[in-house]
Design a protein around this motif. Structure first.
Motif, PDB file in Angstrom:
ATOM      1  N   GLN A 121       7.356  38.343  -8.142  1.00 36.38           N
ATOM      2  CA  GLN A 121       6.358  39.149  -9.077  1.00 36.38           C
ATOM      3  C   GLN A 121       6.085  37.892 -10.323  1.00 36.38           C
ATOM      4  O   GLN A 121       6.896  37.320 -10.630  1.00 36.38           O
ATOM      5  CB  GLN A 121       7.267  40.286  -9.700  1.00 36.38           C
ATOM      6  CG  GLN A 121       8.614  39.942 -10.353  1.00 36.38           C
ATOM      7  CD  GLN A 121       9.404  41.058 -10.695  1.00 36.38           C
ATOM      8  OE1 GLN A 121       8.649  41.975 -11.488  1.00 36.38           O
ATOM      9  NE2 GLN A 121      10.527  41.358 -10.209  1.00 36.38           N
ATOM     10  N   PRO A 122       4.772  38.318 -10.741  1.00 28.08           N
ATOM     11  CA  PRO A 122       3.776  39.241 -10.269  1.00 28.08           C
ATOM     12  C   PRO A 122       3.151  38.530  -9.245  1.00 28.08           C
ATOM     13  O   PRO A 122       2.823  37.342  -8.715  1.00 28.08           O
ATOM     14  CB  PRO A 122       2.607  39.194 -11.492  1.00 28.08           C
ATOM     15  CG  PRO A 122       2.902  37.940 -12.160  1.00 28.08           C
ATOM     16  CD  PRO A 122       4.335  37.150 -11.825  1.00 28.08           C
ATOM     17  N   ARG A 151       5.867  48.814 -10.081  1.00 21.45           N
ATOM     18  CA  ARG A 151       4.901  49.064 -10.970  1.00 21.45           C
ATOM     19  C   ARG A 151       3.468  48.182 -10.911  1.00 21.45           C
ATOM     20  O   ARG A 151       3.788  47.215 -10.707  1.00 21.45           O
ATOM     21  CB  ARG A 151       5.236  49.233 -12.363  1.00 21.45           C
ATOM     22  CG  ARG A 151       5.594  47.928 -13.046  1.00 21.45           C
ATOM     23  CD  ARG A 151       5.830  47.992 -14.340  1.00 21.45           C
ATOM     24  NE  ARG A 151       6.499  46.664 -14.954  1.00 21.45           N
ATOM     25  CZ  ARG A 151       5.709  45.961 -15.703  1.00 21.45           C
ATOM     26  NH1 ARG A 151       4.344  46.364 -15.763  1.00 21.45           N
ATOM     27  NH2 ARG A 151       6.018  45.077 -16.160  1.00 21.45           N
ATOM     28  N   ARG A 153       1.301  45.688 -12.744  1.00 19.83           N
ATOM     29  CA  ARG A 153       1.526  45.134 -13.962  1.00 19.83           C
ATOM     30  C   ARG A 153       0.092  44.560 -14.587  1.00 19.83           C
ATOM     31  O   ARG A 153       0.008  45.031 -15.727  1.00 19.83           O
ATOM     32  CB  ARG A 153       2.032  43.750 -13.732  1.00 19.83           C
ATOM     33  CG  ARG A 153       3.534  43.575 -13.508  1.00 19.83           C
ATOM     34  CD  ARG A 153       3.903  42.296 -12.846  1.00 19.83           C
ATOM     35  NE  ARG A 153       3.409  41.111 -13.978  1.00 19.83           N
ATOM     36  CZ  ARG A 153       4.335  40.755 -14.803  1.00 19.83           C
ATOM     37  NH1 ARG A 153       5.467  40.777 -14.962  1.00 19.83           N
ATOM     38  NH2 ARG A 153       3.648  39.739 -15.619  1.00 19.83           N
ATOM     39  N   GLY A 166       5.058  44.408  -9.850  1.00 16.88           N
ATOM     40  CA  GLY A 166       6.220  43.892 -10.351  1.00 16.88           C
ATOM     41  C   GLY A 166       7.524  44.878 -10.358  1.00 16.88           C
ATOM     42  O   GLY A 166       7.099  46.236 -10.027  1.00 16.88           O
ATOM     43  N   THR A 167       8.754  44.854 -10.483  1.00 19.25           N
ATOM     44  CA  THR A 167       9.774  45.678 -10.540  1.00 19.25           C
ATOM     45  C   THR A 167       9.964  46.332 -11.757  1.00 19.25           C
ATOM     46  O   THR A 167       9.356  46.154 -12.852  1.00 19.25           O
ATOM     47  CB  THR A 167      11.023  45.113 -10.038  1.00 19.25           C
ATOM     48  OG1 THR A 167      11.101  44.018 -10.896  1.00 19.25           O
ATOM     49  CG2 THR A 167      10.893  44.867  -8.569  1.00 19.25           C
ATOM     50  N   THR A 168      10.539  47.364 -11.802  1.00 20.90           N
ATOM     51  CA  THR A 168      10.926  48.310 -13.060  1.00 20.90           C
ATOM     52  C   THR A 168      12.350  48.395 -13.408  1.00 20.90           C
ATOM     53  O   THR A 168      13.260  47.798 -12.652  1.00 20.90           O
ATOM     54  CB  THR A 168      10.279  49.554 -12.977  1.00 20.90           C
ATOM     55  OG1 THR A 168      11.178  50.168 -11.951  1.00 20.90           O
ATOM     56  CG2 THR A 168       8.948  49.916 -12.324  1.00 20.90           C
ATOM     57  N   GLU A 169      12.502  49.001 -14.419  1.00 23.34           N
ATOM     58  CA  GLU A 169      14.030  49.260 -15.008  1.00 23.34           C
ATOM     59  C   GLU A 169      14.840  50.202 -13.921  1.00 23.34           C
ATOM     60  O   GLU A 169      16.003  49.782 -13.644  1.00 23.34           O
ATOM     61  CB  GLU A 169      14.039  49.517 -16.387  1.00 23.34           C
ATOM     62  CG  GLU A 169      13.732  48.682 -17.636  1.00 23.34           C
ATOM     63  CD  GLU A 169      13.875  49.281 -18.961  1.00 23.34           C
ATOM     64  OE1 GLU A 169      14.334  50.375 -18.781  1.00 23.34           O
ATOM     65  OE2 GLU A 169      13.409  48.781 -19.688  1.00 23.34           O
ATOM     66  N   SER A 209      11.878  36.140 -12.566  1.00 25.42           N
ATOM     67  CA  SER A 209      11.836  36.256 -13.933  1.00 25.42           C
ATOM     68  C   SER A 209      11.756  37.505 -14.587  1.00 25.42           C
ATOM     69  O   SER A 209      11.013  38.522 -14.037  1.00 25.42           O
ATOM     70  CB  SER A 209      10.228  35.471 -14.675  1.00 25.42           C
ATOM     71  OG  SER A 209      10.340  35.530 -15.803  1.00 25.42           O
ATOM     72  N   ASP A 210      12.339  37.838 -15.941  1.00 23.17           N
ATOM     73  CA  ASP A 210      12.309  39.325 -16.352  1.00 23.17           C
ATOM     74  C   ASP A 210      11.230  39.550 -17.443  1.00 23.17           C
ATOM     75  O   ASP A 210      11.373  40.320 -17.987  1.00 23.17           O
ATOM     76  CB  ASP A 210      13.667  39.325 -17.082  1.00 23.17           C
ATOM     77  CG  ASP A 210      14.770  39.618 -16.129  1.00 23.17           C
ATOM     78  OD1 ASP A 210      15.612  38.497 -15.911  1.00 23.17           O
ATOM     79  OD2 ASP A 210      14.722  40.835 -15.272  1.00 23.17           O
ATOM     80  N   ASP A 211      10.505  38.444 -17.544  1.00 22.15           N
ATOM     81  CA  ASP A 211       9.409  38.268 -18.665  1.00 22.15           C
ATOM     82  C   ASP A 211       8.225  39.393 -18.319  1.00 22.15           C
ATOM     83  O   ASP A 211       7.586  39.469 -17.277  1.00 22.15           O
ATOM     84  CB  ASP A 211       8.802  37.041 -18.806  1.00 22.15           C
ATOM     85  CG  ASP A 211       7.697  36.952 -19.732  1.00 22.15           C
ATOM     86  OD1 ASP A 211       7.592  37.914 -20.434  1.00 22.15           O
ATOM     87  OD2 ASP A 211       7.162  35.875 -20.077  1.00 22.15           O
ATOM     88  N   VAL A 212       8.096  40.474 -18.950  1.00 16.02           N
ATOM     89  CA  VAL A 212       7.258  41.603 -18.702  1.00 16.02           C
ATOM     90  C   VAL A 212       5.721  41.236 -19.006  1.00 16.02           C
ATOM     91  O   VAL A 212       4.905  41.974 -18.933  1.00 16.02           O
ATOM     92  CB  VAL A 212       7.790  42.730 -19.344  1.00 16.02           C
ATOM     93  CG1 VAL A 212       8.951  43.346 -18.628  1.00 16.02           C
ATOM     94  CG2 VAL A 212       7.917  42.889 -20.726  1.00 16.02           C
TER      95      VAL A 212
END
Length: 262
Positions: A121-122, A151, A153, A166-169, A209-212
């Motif tokens: 992701q993305p 979701r 992005r 990307g993935t979600t919580e 990466s966790d960067d949203v």
């Protein structure tokens, strides 16, 4: 064996006077209708009830009176498709509600797509297809969107502006991950047998990466990009123009390989 009359006399001796008066004042046809309706597994129409009632009974009036009696009770007399039956009172339907959790297994394709999105992701649908080497069905992405694990992005800054995913919580919660960096790496995947030990030279697993925040090559989603719209079935293709007629160039849908959009 005691007759019905004798049993009623015995019951009368065991009940107060006011209760006896109330029972005797109630028309006998109401008791008969109650018995017929309770004993029937299916709703009964008025004509069928009338055949079983004594002559001279106004079945319609008796049903109306019985319905009024049961109106404030936990069980109501209702008419369904011109037939009569007893049903649980509507305001008590919550007592009969039973919740159950249905476990559905993801298809292999959905698991592969989810893994690619998690690690890369993305990523766009065309990029997913390039990694997998096969075309990705829209239904596979729909299933993952419905689970809430992925979701949209944004949109990639390339011709056609395909969606990036990307993935979600909820994904982290489902798989008990504190962060995307906790996803297993190359050696861990080899150790679990999920990857062949004889991998080509230079093969590696990307570090997610966790960067949203959107990347430089991503645009924000358009105002009309709602989840309902993204899950909607693709529009039916228009008929191909006849030979020799003018045809306007079409913009490919999201996820079409960008290499075709030069």
């Amino acid at each position: 064996m005691a007759s019905l009359a004798e049993k009623r006399m015995e019951d009368a001796e065991d009940h107060p006077i006011d209760q006896i008066t109330e029972v005797e004042a109630r028309p006998e046809e109401l008791r008969l209708l109650e018995a017929l309706l309770f004993a029937s597994a299916e709703p009964i129409d008025q004509a069928a009830l009338a055949k079983r009632m004594p002559d001279g009974v106004d079945v319609k009036a008796a049903l109306a009176q019985l319905q009024a009696e049961y109106a404030p009770r936990g069980v109501n007399l209702v008419r369904v498709a011109n037939k009569w039956t007893f049903r649980t009172a509507g305001d008590l339907s919550w007592l009969m509600t039973r919740e159950s959790t249905e476990t559905r297994r993801l298809s292999r394709a959905a698991i592969e797509v989810l893994a690619i999105i998690a690690y890369h992701q993305p990523v766009t649908r065309a990029e997913i297809e390039d990694i997998r080497g096969v075309i990705t069905s829209k239904g596979t992405l729909d299933v993952l969107l419905e689970t809430g694990w992925i979701r949209p992005r944004g949109r990639r800054k390339t011709p056609g502006r395909p969606l990036t995913f990307g993935t979600t919580e909820a994904f982290l919660s489902q798989f008990s991950l504190e962060a995307l960096g906790d996803l297993p790496g190359l050696e861990e995947l080899k150790g679990t047998g999920l990857l062949d030990s004889r991998l080509p030279s230079g093969f590696n697993v990307p570090t997610p990466s966790d960067d949203v925040a959107l990347r430089e090559d991503e645009d924000p989603l358009d105002a009309g990009d709602t989840l309902e719209l993204l899950l909607a079935p693709a529009a039916e293709p228009e008929d191909e123009p006849e030979s020799g007629s003018d045809a306007s160039p079409t913009v490919p849908p999201d996820g079409v390989n960008d290499s075709n959009n030069t």
